[in-house]
Design a protein around this motif. Structure first.
Motif, mmCIF file in Angstrom:
data_model
loop_
_atom_site.group_PDB
_atom_site.id
_atom_site.type_symbol
_atom_site.label_atom_id
_atom_site.label_comp_id
_atom_site.label_asym_id
_atom_site.label_seq_id
_atom_site.Cartn_x
_atom_site.Cartn_y
_atom_site.Cartn_z
ATOM 1 N N HIS A 1 26.991 4.813 16.982
ATOM 2 C CA HIS A 1 27.000 5.055 18.426
ATOM 3 C C HIS A 1 25.851 5.976 18.835
ATOM 4 C CE1 HIS A 1 30.994 3.234 18.629
ATOM 5 N NE2 HIS A 1 31.311 3.970 17.565
ATOM 6 N N SER A 2 25.139 5.585 19.895
ATOM 7 C CA SER A 2 24.052 6.412 20.422
ATOM 8 C C SER A 2 23.966 6.246 21.931
ATOM 9 C CB SER A 2 22.709 6.036 19.782
ATOM 10 O OG SER A 2 22.311 4.736 20.175
ATOM 11 N N LEU A 3 23.388 7.242 22.568
ATOM 12 C CA LEU A 3 23.193 7.251 24.015
ATOM 13 C C LEU A 3 21.751 7.665 24.283
ATOM 14 C CD1 LEU A 3 24.778 6.903 26.733
ATOM 15 C CD2 LEU A 3 25.057 9.390 26.722
ATOM 16 N N SER A 4 21.077 6.921 25.161
ATOM 17 C CA SER A 4 19.679 7.238 25.453
ATOM 18 C C SER A 4 19.432 7.219 26.954
ATOM 19 C CB SER A 4 18.739 6.251 24.751
ATOM 20 O OG SER A 4 19.007 4.922 25.147
ATOM 21 N N ARG B 1 17.090 10.278 23.098
ATOM 22 C CA ARG B 1 18.135 9.464 22.487
ATOM 23 C C ARG B 1 18.890 10.321 21.486
ATOM 24 N NH1 ARG B 1 18.598 7.059 17.601
ATOM 25 N NH2 ARG B 1 19.980 5.226 17.426
ATOM 26 N N THR C 1 21.312 4.065 28.579
ATOM 27 C CA THR C 1 21.697 2.998 27.657
ATOM 28 C C THR C 1 22.665 3.521 26.607
ATOM 29 O OG1 THR C 1 19.503 2.003 27.926
ATOM 30 C CG2 THR C 1 20.848 1.219 26.090
ATOM 31 N N SER C 2 23.749 2.785 26.418
ATOM 32 C CA SER C 2 24.723 3.106 25.369
ATOM 33 C C SER C 2 24.713 1.985 24.339
ATOM 34 C CB SER C 2 26.123 3.259 25.966
ATOM 35 O OG SER C 2 27.071 3.504 24.954
ATOM 36 N N ASP C 3 24.343 2.316 23.086
ATOM 37 C CA ASP C 3 24.359 1.353 21.980
ATOM 38 C C ASP C 3 25.533 1.670 21.068
ATOM 39 O OD1 ASP C 3 21.986 -0.526 21.948
ATOM 40 O OD2 ASP C 3 20.975 1.369 22.359
ATOM 41 N N ASN C 4 26.365 0.672 20.838
ATOM 42 C CA ASN C 4 27.588 0.908 20.068
ATOM 43 C C ASN C 4 27.871 -0.253 19.122
ATOM 44 O OD1 ASN C 4 28.085 1.849 23.160
ATOM 45 N ND2 ASN C 4 28.828 3.400 21.739
ATOM 46 N N LYS D 1 25.578 -3.301 23.837
ATOM 47 C CA LYS D 1 24.585 -2.495 24.548
ATOM 48 C C LYS D 1 24.890 -2.544 26.034
ATOM 49 C CE LYS D 1 19.601 -2.127 25.453
ATOM 50 N NZ LYS D 1 18.260 -2.680 25.123
#
Length: 613
Positions: free
Chosen positions: A234-237, A227, A272-275, A284
């Motif tokens: 903003h994060s991408l896992s 992750r 998964t993209s959490d923004n 999500k």
């Protein structure tokens, strides 16, 4: 053992609780009960969390083993480790329990169940078990509840771990991993190897046609997660999981010299993209696929009449959480599920794929002493049309420690591909199974003690059962012919008395077919467990008692006897990093077989050494 005796045995482990706390008690955070983060002591669903510490302390090898001590949960297994296992929750069918791995469906679309026997705990960081209908949140299959498994994640400074052990029946287990966080990126990779010679899966004294040799099991599993946080918003896992199993099993329909084996692969990947799209808007997006790939062999050759079954669950979802204020949240999302089946069956499945498009909304709110949860979901299935489900929950807090809850829910299960289209067996006219559930509960939560007492009542209609439709040619076919009602009481407790931890769970239920009045098979009317863990400096000792009432087997002829099993664990910290552990199962060598004709493992021992950097 009568119902009152079982409940008394559980309650005897509980000391009088402290008076209600004056201040707000912080709770462990869970996500499965509402699809958004929520303190465990605020959930309106009956929820159990199995933490990383619980997994380590149990020294259990697989998911099936550790779930046996959870309230409302029963596991039936056809022999020892790695053999086909069925998961029942609150008396519901094994096909009516939804299992998620990092939010991804990994069930077999042909059988309608999840191969929990191939999920090794070396790969797992956390498990959340939510009892009761949850289709209003997750769609099909959640009539009995949801088990969500979270694979290991990286935390803190990068560190290495390794564990190795040996035990009864030639069992060997090895795992190793590395994980942690470097600046804005956290990661984890874990690999494990398990193998055992096992015992003969079927007891030749009961079924003489079975091969009497030992039926072994091998499993190689790997999981990886990474992750990256681009900034605070903003994060991408990415996560990947793979379990490769080789299992030898017995059949009652073969020669005693025949050798049957199965190769099965359970895999999952998810992006998964959490923004954070605004001060109060969290988004999500999940793109994922879960697969179950199975192949059977007989005497080293592909099995006759079809040996290859591969199913895939392709998922795409967009979930949005809007914080209306500190105490109120709105949930809204869309979801796509595509299921595909491939097999070497001849003739082939008439239909080999289906699509499900879903909309879901939800609301959770706290109004002083009052709590509200509302969820509504619509699933549009390409096979049978539209299904609408929902959940309405209410809670009232008498104080910071005591609260009462009540809920009403509806749920459904879509027929599996085997039930619909298996050649010369399936019934394309099948309708989904439908269920409605109501429950009320009383909860106590403090820093040292947590107790939940729940009454539940579930009614399921259009149950799918196998019916003899042609007596002359012995042709059977699945049909919507049954109704079931399951009502009962469950109690769940965990407490801390200084260096002593106590856990207890008991379920008293009446799972029955309303048409015949008979009990649903392989489900006990009473079952429960009590566990005690004691720390004595560097030494940690644990003991667990598990009980199950007698139940009728699936043939509706043989009764599986009650059993009372005693397990024990011990662990000694040789240093801060190095630990020596011992697990002993079924110390009294009870016959705890939960499938007629199949052998239990009996008394077993396992010793291991682990290193955690």
């Amino acid at each position: 053992m009568k119902q009152s005796q079982l409940l008394a045995a559980i309650l005897s482990a509980l000391s009088p609780l402290a008076s209600a706390a004056d201040n707000e008690i912080p709770g462990e955070i869970v996500v499965t009960a509402t699809r958004i983060e929520q303190p465990l002591n605020k959930t309106l669903s009956s929820t159990t969390v199995i933490t990383q510490e619980d997994i380590k302390n149990s020294q259990a090898p697989d998911l099936a083993t550790i779930l046996r001590s959870v309230a409302g949960v029963e596991v039936s297994q056809n022999g020892g480790m790695g053999k086909a296992a069925s998961l029942f929750m609150r008396g519901s069918n094994a096909t009516q329990v939804l299992v998620l791995l990092d939010g991804v469906r990994i069930n077999s679309a042909t059988l309608g169940t999840t191969a929990i026997e191939h999920l090794m705990l070396d790969q797992i960081e956390r498990i959340e078990v939510v009892r009761g209908n949850a289709s209003g949140l997750y769609g099909s299959d959640a009539i009995g509840g949801v088990v969500q498994i979270f694979t290991k994640r990286g935390h803190g400074a990068p560190a290495f771990n390794v564990s190795e052990g040996v035990g009864s029946h030639g069992t060997q287990r090895l795992s190793a991993g590395w994980g942690g966080a470097i600046e804005n990126t956290d990661f984890s990779i874990q690999a494990s190897r398990f193998n055992t010679e096992g015992v003969s899966a079927i007891n030749p004294a009961l079924i003489p046609a079975a091969n009497p040799d030992n039926d072994g099991y091998d499993n190689t599993s790997v999981s990886a997660n990474v992750r990256h946080a681009f900034n605070a918003d903003h994060s991408l896992s990415f996560s990947v999981f793979n379990s490769q199993a080789h299992n030898q099993y017995d059949s009652a329909y073969d020669l005693p010299t025949d050798i049957n084996t199965n190769e099965e692969q359970i895999s999952e990947f998810a992006l998964t993209s959490d923004n954070r799209l605004g001060a109060s808007w969290q988004s999500k997006v999940l793109l994922a696929q879960g697969t179950d790939d199975s192949q059977d062999f007989k005497n080293g050759m592909p099995a006759q009449y079809g040996s290859v079954y591969k199913t895939s669950n392709q998922q795409l979802s967009w979930q949005n959480t809007l914080s209306l204020d500190a105490d109120k949240q709105l949930l809204a999302g869309v979801e796509y599920l595509g299921q595909q089946v491939s097999s070497d069956l001849q003739p082939a499945y008439v239909e080999a794929e289906r699509k499900v498009n879903s909309l879901f909304v939800g609301y959770t709110g706290n109004y002083a002493a009052h709590q509200v949860q509302i969820n509504v979901r619509q699933d549009q299935n390409s096979q049978y049309g539209t299904a609408n489900t929902g959940l309405l929950g209410y809670g009232y807090a008498f104080s910071a420690a005591w609260r009462a809850t009540a809920s009403y829910r509806t749920a459904f299960r879509a027929p599996s591909f085997n039930e619909l289209y298996y050649p010369n067996y399936g019934n394309p006219a099948l309708k989904p199974e439908w269920s409605r559930n109501s429950e009320v509960g009383l909860h106590y939560s403090s820093a040292e003690h947590n107790v939940a007492l729940i009454y539940f009542d579930s009614h399921t209609s259009d149950l799918i059962d196998v019916v003899l439709v042609d007596p002359v040619n012995y042709v059977y076919q699945p049909q919507n012919v049954s109704e079931a009602r399951i009502d009962g009481v469950e109690i769940n407790y965990n407490g801390q008395f200084g260096n002593t931890a106590v856990k207890a769970a008991a379920t008293s239920q009446n799972p029955r077919d309303l048409n015949t009045g008979k009990a649903l098979t392989r489900r006990a009317k009473q079952h429960g467990s009590v566990g005690v863990m004691q720390k004595l400096g560097a030494l940690q000792l644990g003991v667990e008692w598990q009980y199950s009432d007698a139940r009728m087997d699936t043939d509706a002829v043989h009764v599986l006897g009650s059993y009372s099993v005693l397990n024990a664990t011990a662990a000694y910290a040789l240093s801060k990093e190095l630990k020596l552990s011992l697990r002993a199962d079924n110390l009294t060598n009870q016959n705890d077989s939960n499938a007629y004709g199949y052998n239990p493992l009996g008394r077993t021992f396992f010793v291991s050494m682990s290193y955690q950097q």
